[in-house]
Write a protein that holds these residues in place. Sequence first.
Motif, short mmCIF file in Angstrom:
data_model
loop_
_atom_site.label_atom_id
_atom_site.label_comp_id
_atom_site.label_asym_id
_atom_site.label_seq_id
_atom_site.Cartn_x
_atom_site.Cartn_y
_atom_site.Cartn_z
N LEU A 161 -39.16 -36.99 28.96
CA LEU A 161 -38.01 -36.13 28.72
C LEU A 161 -36.74 -36.65 29.37
CD1 LEU A 161 -39.54 -32.55 29.10
CD2 LEU A 161 -39.13 -33.86 27.02
N LEU B 298 -35.33 -24.07 28.73
CA LEU B 298 -35.13 -25.46 29.14
C LEU B 298 -34.67 -25.57 30.59
CD1 LEU B 298 -33.46 -27.00 25.96
CD2 LEU B 298 -35.72 -27.49 26.88
N ASP B 299 -34.08 -24.50 31.11
CA ASP B 299 -33.62 -24.56 32.50
C ASP B 299 -34.79 -24.66 33.47
OD1 ASP B 299 -34.38 -21.95 31.77
OD2 ASP B 299 -33.29 -21.09 33.45
N MET C 188 -28.80 -32.95 29.02
CA MET C 188 -28.59 -31.60 29.55
C MET C 188 -27.70 -31.63 30.78
SD MET C 188 -31.95 -29.30 29.02
CE MET C 188 -33.26 -30.41 29.35
N THR D 31 -33.92 -20.91 25.75
CA THR D 31 -34.94 -21.87 25.32
C THR D 31 -35.90 -22.22 26.45
OG1 THR D 31 -33.37 -23.59 25.86
CG2 THR D 31 -33.54 -22.95 23.54
N LEU E 245 -29.74 -22.70 27.66
CA LEU E 245 -30.87 -23.19 28.47
C LEU E 245 -31.85 -22.06 28.76
CD1 LEU E 245 -29.13 -25.53 31.07
CD2 LEU E 245 -30.44 -26.17 29.05
N LEU F 133 -37.28 -26.78 33.12
CA LEU F 133 -37.91 -28.11 33.10
C LEU F 133 -37.91 -28.86 34.44
CD1 LEU F 133 -36.98 -29.56 29.60
CD2 LEU F 133 -39.21 -28.83 30.45
#
Lengths: 405, 121
Positions: free
Chosen positions: A150, A307-308, A157, A305, A302, A310
Motif C-alpha cells: 500500500l 482508510l484513516d 494520501m 472509507t 478517509l 491503515l
Amino acid sequence: MNYRIACIGSKVLFEDRLNKTAHNLSLRSFDTPYQLLRQAGDFDLVLYFESGSEEDKTQLAYLLPELQDRRIVLFVVGEQPDAASYIKLGVQDVYDFKADLDLLLLRFEFIRDHYESMLKQRHEQLPVYRLPRWKRLFDLLFSSLVLLGLSPLFVLMALAIKLDSKGGVFYVAQRIGSGYREFGFIKFRSMYVDSDKRVDELRKKNQYTINPEAAPDLLLLKPTVGNFDAFAAGDLLFDAGAIAEARAKESTGNNTQRASMLIHDEGLVPEEEIKQQKSLKKENAFLKVSRDPRVTRVGRILRNTSLDELPQFFNVWKGDMSIVGNRPLPLYEAELLTTDQWAKRFLAPAGITGLWQVTKRGKSGALSPEERKQLDVDYALNYSFWYDLKIIFKTIPAMLQHDDV
Amino acid sequence: MNRKVLIVDDKTEFRNLTKTIVSRDYEVETAENGLAALALLQEGYRPDLIVTDLMMPVLGGKGLLEQRKASGAFKDIPVIVLSSIDKSEEKIALLSLGADDYLEKPYNPAELMVRIKKILK
C-alpha cells in the motif's frame, strides 16, 4: 492470649496508649530492625514507627522478608504516613499516631488468623499476557506485506492530507495495547489541528445552540418564587397575572398572553419553555453527529472509507498490537474493564480487527456493550492461528460494507 | 372534615410549591423521602392519598410502594407518582406495583388537582 509486640523506633506515648487499650500485651522497644532481628525473641506484631526520612523504606525492605518467613505482622505507624507506598512494599497495614487502637488490634488479630490464606493469595499465579511466537511472526509478515503493497497509496494520501489542511500527516492517540501497555495509536489525521478551538468558534456562531447570555429566558427559571403566592391563589391552569406581566416586561416581545405554568423541581416554568428546551436538545444532538466541523474534507473521505485506520499496520509491525485481537482502548475505557469480570480481555493482544467487529455484521442489530465485552473475553481465552485466519476472512466482506472496522 | 394528602419529595423547593398548591383543598403533610414517609405512616398517620417522587435518597418511590404493598395497615392508601422519568416501561412497572396514577415532572398544578380529586371522589 498474650500478644508479643515489638516496637521499632519507639514512640513512648503511643506505646502507653496501647498498653492502656489492652492488658494482654507485652511490649518491647528496639532502636533498629537490626537490633530486633539479632535479639531474635518471638513476636506476633512489629510496629515500625516512621522516622520520616528516606531510611524508612530501606529499613523496611531489609526487615520484611525476615518477618514474613516467621509470620510476624508488620504495621507502620507515622504522622500522616504515605500508606500506598508502604503497602506496596509489603507492609500489612499503616496507621496514624492518632489511630484507633482497638481497630488496630482487631486488624492485627484478623491478619494473624488469616496469614496463611493471605500469603497464598499473594503468591497465587495470575494469568500473564504472553504473545505466542506464531502470532508475532504472522503479524510481521502480514503487516510488512500490507505496508509494502500500500505504500504508493500511503504517499498519495499523505499528499492529500498535507494539501488539504495545515498540520502533520498522522494523528497519534494514546491507547492501551497488548499486555496493557500504553502506546501511540497511529491514524491518518482527519481533523484540523486546532479543532477544539474551531468548535468553540462554531458554537458561538451556531444559532441553534442555547447561549445563556443571549437568551436567559430559555434557561430554567429565574426565581419566580416571590410571585408564587399570587400564582397559588389564582387560577391554577394559567398563571396569575403577576408572573405573566413580569415575564412579558422582561422579554421585549409583547407576549402578554396567559401561559400555562408547570411546577418543576426548582420552581415554576412556563410550559412553552419546557417544550422549546426539549426540541432544542434534539436539534443540538443532531448537529453534533451529522457534520462534525472538526473534520477536514479529506478527513471525511478517509473516515467514510476507513482508510484513516491503515497506519495501524505500522503499530502492528512495531509490535504495539496484532492484526487480530481486542480493540485497543483509550485509557479511561480500559480502566473500566480492569474488573474481575472483564479483565481477561487483556490476556489477548490488542488488534486491528477482532471477534466483535465480525460478529456485529452477522446479525442485523448492534451488539450490546456486554455482548462486546464478552466476545473480547471469549477471544482472549480461545484464540489460535486458524481462529485468527477465520476472523481475517470474515473482516474483508465487513470492510466492504463501509462500516467502521 | 378536610381530606389529608402526604407529599413525599426530597427537593425542598418542589415540596413547598406542591404543598402550597395542594393545601388549597386538602390538609397537607410532607416527608423528604420514602423512609420519612414510612415513619409517619408507622406512627399512625393515615393520609387519604400519597403523592410521591421516585428518585429520592434513602428510600425512593418504588421502595415506598413496595413497603406499602407489604404492609397491612396502609396498603389501601392511593398513591400518585410524580417523577421526571418518562419511559413507559417505568410507568407500567409503577402502576403494576400499585401506584394509582402517574404524572410527569414538570407537572401542571391544575392537572395534579384534578387527578387528586378524581381518586378521592
